[in-house]
Write a protein that holds these residues in place. Structure first.
Motif, PDB file in Angstrom:
ATOM      1  N   UNK A 161      36.292  38.179  38.130  1.00 24.69           N
ATOM      2  CA  UNK A 161      34.982  38.684  38.530  1.00 24.69           C
ATOM      3  C   UNK A 161      34.652  38.343  39.982  1.00 24.69           C
ATOM      4  N   UNK A 162      35.689  38.005  40.777  1.00 21.85           N
ATOM      5  CA  UNK A 162      35.505  37.851  42.213  1.00 21.85           C
ATOM      6  C   UNK A 162      34.860  36.559  42.653  1.00 21.85           C
ATOM      7  N   UNK A 163      34.979  35.504  41.853  1.00 21.33           N
ATOM      8  CA  UNK A 163      34.443  34.202  42.225  1.00 21.33           C
ATOM      9  C   UNK A 163      35.558  33.183  42.403  1.00 21.33           C
ATOM     10  N   UNK A 164      35.176  31.916  42.402  1.00 18.98           N
ATOM     11  CA  UNK A 164      36.111  30.826  42.685  1.00 18.98           C
ATOM     12  C   UNK A 164      35.927  29.721  41.664  1.00 18.98           C
ATOM     13  N   UNK A 165      37.046  29.241  41.090  1.00 16.46           N
ATOM     14  CA  UNK A 165      37.008  28.136  40.134  1.00 16.46           C
ATOM     15  C   UNK A 165      38.138  27.165  40.450  1.00 16.46           C
ATOM     16  N   UNK A 166      38.097  25.999  39.822  1.00 17.25           N
ATOM     17  CA  UNK A 166      39.148  25.020  39.986  1.00 17.25           C
ATOM     18  C   UNK A 166      40.474  25.551  39.469  1.00 17.25           C
ATOM     19  N   UNK A 167      41.546  25.109  40.127  1.00 16.03           N
ATOM     20  CA  UNK A 167      42.876  25.606  39.792  1.00 16.03           C
ATOM     21  C   UNK A 167      43.257  25.284  38.343  1.00 16.03           C
ATOM     22  N   UNK A 168      42.821  24.125  37.850  1.00 18.88           N
ATOM     23  CA  UNK A 168      43.173  23.735  36.483  1.00 18.88           C
ATOM     24  C   UNK A 168      42.613  24.708  35.457  1.00 18.88           C
ATOM     25  N   UNK A 169      41.401  25.221  35.710  1.00 18.96           N
ATOM     26  CA  UNK A 169      40.818  26.163  34.755  1.00 18.96           C
ATOM     27  C   UNK A 169      41.531  27.519  34.804  1.00 18.96           C
ATOM     28  N   UNK A 170      42.059  27.896  35.970  1.00 18.84           N
ATOM     29  CA  UNK A 170      42.878  29.112  36.045  1.00 18.84           C
ATOM     30  C   UNK A 170      44.161  28.936  35.235  1.00 18.84           C
ATOM     31  N   UNK A 171      44.769  27.747  35.326  1.00 18.99           N
ATOM     32  CA  UNK A 171      45.963  27.460  34.526  1.00 18.99           C
ATOM     33  C   UNK A 171      45.638  27.480  33.039  1.00 18.99           C
ATOM     34  N   UNK A 172      44.508  26.873  32.659  1.00 19.84           N
ATOM     35  CA  UNK A 172      44.104  26.850  31.255  1.00 19.84           C
ATOM     36  C   UNK A 172      43.811  28.259  30.740  1.00 19.84           C
ATOM     37  N   UNK A 173      43.304  29.131  31.610  1.00 21.34           N
ATOM     38  CA  UNK A 173      43.073  30.516  31.222  1.00 21.34           C
ATOM     39  C   UNK A 173      44.401  31.217  30.903  1.00 21.34           C
ATOM     40  N   UNK A 174      45.424  30.949  31.728  1.00 23.06           N
ATOM     41  CA  UNK A 174      46.756  31.497  31.435  1.00 23.06           C
ATOM     42  C   UNK A 174      47.229  30.999  30.072  1.00 23.06           C
ATOM     43  N   UNK A 175      47.018  29.708  29.812  1.00 16.39           N
ATOM     44  CA  UNK A 175      47.409  29.140  28.520  1.00 16.39           C
ATOM     45  C   UNK A 175      46.694  29.826  27.366  1.00 16.39           C
ATOM     46  N   UNK A 176      45.431  30.221  27.602  1.00 10.67           N
ATOM     47  CA  UNK A 176      44.624  30.839  26.552  1.00 10.67           C
ATOM     48  C   UNK A 176      44.822  32.346  26.465  1.00 10.67           C
ATOM     49  N   UNK A 177      45.633  32.905  27.360  1.00 11.22           N
ATOM     50  CA  UNK A 177      45.896  34.336  27.329  1.00 11.22           C
ATOM     51  C   UNK A 177      44.734  35.188  27.782  1.00 11.22           C
ATOM     52  N   UNK A 178      43.900  34.641  28.674  1.00  6.63           N
ATOM     53  CA  UNK A 178      42.743  35.387  29.176  1.00  6.63           C
ATOM     54  C   UNK A 178      42.728  35.340  30.697  1.00  6.63           C
ATOM     55  N   UNK A 179      42.001  36.271  31.307  1.00 10.11           N
ATOM     56  CA  UNK A 179      41.877  36.295  32.758  1.00 10.11           C
ATOM     57  C   UNK A 179      40.900  35.218  33.210  1.00 10.11           C
ATOM     58  N   UNK A 180      41.170  34.507  34.312  1.00 13.02           N
ATOM     59  CA  UNK A 180      40.238  33.488  34.807  1.00 13.02           C
ATOM     60  C   UNK A 180      38.866  34.094  35.093  1.00 13.02           C
ATOM     61  N   UNK A 181      37.814  33.359  34.749  1.00 19.10           N
ATOM     62  CA  UNK A 181      36.440  33.836  34.936  1.00 19.10           C
ATOM     63  C   UNK A 181      35.589  32.689  35.469  1.00 19.10           C
ATOM     64  N   UNK A 182      34.557  33.020  36.224  1.00 14.91           N
ATOM     65  CA  UNK A 182      33.713  31.970  36.820  1.00 14.91           C
ATOM     66  C   UNK A 182      33.007  31.130  35.764  1.00 14.91           C
ATOM     67  N   UNK A 183      32.777  31.674  34.585  1.00 16.51           N
ATOM     68  CA  UNK A 183      32.124  30.876  33.537  1.00 16.51           C
ATOM     69  C   UNK A 183      33.003  29.731  33.051  1.00 16.51           C
ATOM     70  N   UNK A 184      34.316  29.797  33.307  1.00 15.49           N
ATOM     71  CA  UNK A 184      35.200  28.711  32.882  1.00 15.49           C
ATOM     72  C   UNK A 184      34.967  27.436  33.691  1.00 15.49           C
ATOM     73  N   UNK A 185      34.400  27.544  34.870  1.00 17.38           N
ATOM     74  CA  UNK A 185      34.107  26.379  35.727  1.00 17.38           C
ATOM     75  C   UNK A 185      32.870  26.696  36.562  1.00 17.38           C
ATOM     76  N   UNK A 186      31.682  26.569  35.954  1.00 21.96           N
ATOM     77  CA  UNK A 186      30.458  27.028  36.630  1.00 21.96           C
ATOM     78  C   UNK A 186      30.068  26.244  37.870  1.00 21.96           C
ATOM     79  N   UNK A 187      30.476  24.982  37.973  1.00 21.33           N
ATOM     80  CA  UNK A 187      30.150  24.186  39.158  1.00 21.33           C
ATOM     81  C   UNK A 187      31.441  23.611  39.739  1.00 21.33           C
TER      82      UNK A 187
END
Length: 485
Positions: A55-81
């Motif tokens: 959705x065109x935002x920025x999150x911590x790299x670990x949450x992007x990796x965890x999103x890959x693990x969960x089979x979903x696209x990284x989203x800003x709600x995964x790391x709101x701050x």
């Protein structure tokens, strides 16, 4: 598995680097493999390694990796701050993927009540969309000085009323003291949230550990849910610490200056595991070694890191490297450093002013408050220009000058970066430069490593996620057993 009995489950650690990020990724992969729609979540993160979301935002790299693990696209709600340190006392505050302000620690402490609302909004949205939310804490819940207005650990757990698993790293020593000491720092209600412990990074004879586990369960009245092994050779994106690299004698030498505000060092992970490359990060106080390729990484404070390069002899070392025919790549902030100057008239990264840069490309950069965040793709603009390239952009500057007329890449129909007239210097705003195996091999060929092996870093990452998930299967079984009682 039709459903996971914990709609929200939080993983907290007795220390930083206890294994929270890895354990959350493992649980996400296990649940995804079991057919559970799962999302990772970290209320507040502090890291200089970040990723651009769908959705065109920025999150911590670990949450992007965890999103890959969960089979979903990284989203800003995964790391709101997300907090990105720009100095020892200040950080850029990013909320829901967008920059809100630059704050020092005291100002941010007052801002936490606002940040908590953003955290709860994101969590509520995830609970509506997913069957399970696996939450990662930050640091340790035992940090007494940070308990007031806490949004990262027990403050969040209390607000959403979720159970907590406490993980401790046995490899660093003192694991029983870490666990018991952490419990002693918590309130009764917080202690009651902890449903059990995970001992991480164990190697040795489990029989020798069992008396300690029995003592721990008697002492605390809580179960040890799993003892996870020390897994060697994992390829997982690191959020903070630079991963150690074992030297390879006779390999192609790539040197990266590890300046104080280096960001997105995950750019170099594909080089770290490449069998034909000897990657070396050079820190303060270390001699600058000979190299075939020098890469200037991204920076959260470009002008301050430029001053660090000058102070530690890198200006002269890079020019000497070029005189002897070596190649140089600058990525993002490192690209800006290759020009004549970097100006910060608005004080985006610190005190307003202009810094002289390396002067290797005929261009100058002006920093501005608007951050560009984008996932991009394109192709090489030099050599075999049909080679695809993809990655992401995270930067707050605009570079202009004659050098930009000779771009390194063509990204979404526009030029990106610059290539020097003599073909020795390449600059780009593109992160993830080496992730694509074919692009990585082509860049290494340009740099002098001809016929380089193609390394599929995405496949290595997924294989590592499966390894940590396999190791964590006993934990998932214990969690299901515990919930069934």
């Amino acid at each position: 598995m039709k459903r996971f009995p914990y709609p929200t489950l939080m993983v907290q650690g007795t220390t930083s680097d206890a294994g929270k990020s890895t354990l959350v990724a493992a649980l996400c992969r296990l649940l995804w493999r079991s057919g559970v729609k799962v999302a990772p979540f970290k209320p507040q993160n502090m890291a200089l390694n970040s990723a651009v979301t769908s959705d065109g935002g920025e999150i911590g790299r670990a949450q992007a990796l965890q999103a890959i693990a969960a089979g979903v696209a990284p989203h800003t709600d995964f790391n709101p701050v997300l907090l990105k340190p720009s100095s020892d006392i200040g950080a850029q505050v990013i909320v829901h993927g967008r920059v809100r302000a630059e704050m020092d620690a005291r100002d941010y402490h007052q801002y936490k009540t606002v940040a908590m609302q953003a955290v709860l909004e994101s969590h509520a949205r995830l609970r509506q969309q997913y069957d399970a939310v696996i939450v990662e804490g930050a640091g340790s819940p035992a940090e007494i000085n940070l308990r007031d207005r806490d949004i990262a650990n027990m403050g969040f757990a209390e607000a959403v009323d979720c159970p907590v698993v406490l993980v401790a790293d046995i490899d660093r020593g003192g694991v029983f003291a870490h666990i018991v000491g952490t419990l002693s720092c918590l309130s009764p209600s917080e202690r009651g949230r902890i449903i059990g412990f995970v001992i991480n990074r164990f190697r040795g004879d489990i029989g020798l550990l069992e008396p300690g586990l029995e003592w721990l369960e008697r002492e605390t009245g809580k179960p040890v849910l799993a003892v996870l092994p020390y897994l060697h050779g994992l390829y997982l994106d690191a959020e903070d610490a630079v991963q150690p690299v074992a030297p390879r004698a006779g390999a192609f030498r790539v040197v990266v200056p590890s300046y104080p505000r280096m960001s997105n060092h995950t750019d170099f992970d594909p080089l770290r595991v490449h069998p034909e490359i000897n990657l070396r990060y050079v820190r303060q106080g270390e001699a600058i070694p000979g190299a075939d390729l020098i890469v200037l990484p991204g920076s959260k404070n470009t002008r301050a890191d430029l001053a660090w390069l000058r102070e530690h002899g890198w200006f002269d070392a890079i020019r000497r490297h070029l005189r002897y025919g070596g190649k140089v790549i600058g990525i993002c902030g490192g690209f800006q450093m290759l020009g004549a100057s970097v100006a910060d008239p608005e004080g985006v990264e610190g005190a307003p002013g202009t810094s002289q840069a390396l002067g290797l490309l005929d261009m100058s950069t002006t920093l501005a408050g608007t951050k560009r965040l984008a996932q991009v793709s394109g192709e090489f603009a030099f050599g075999q220009n049909d080679i695809p390239i993809d990655g992401y952009e995270i930067h707050m500057g605009v570079s202009e000058g004659v050098a930009m007329a000779h771009p390194a890449f063509c990204i979404d129909g526009r030029g990106d970066g610059a290539m020097s007239a003599d073909g020795q210097i390449l600059g780009t705003y593109l992160h993830g430069l080496f992730d694509n195996p074919r692009a990585c091999a082509a860049l290494l060929d340009w740099a002098g490593l001809h016929g380089a092996q193609e390394v599929d870093s995405a496949a290595l990452r997924n294989a590592s996620l499966d390894r940590i998930a396999d190791a964590a299967e006993p934990l998932l079984a214990r969690l299901l057993e515990l919930a069934a009682r």
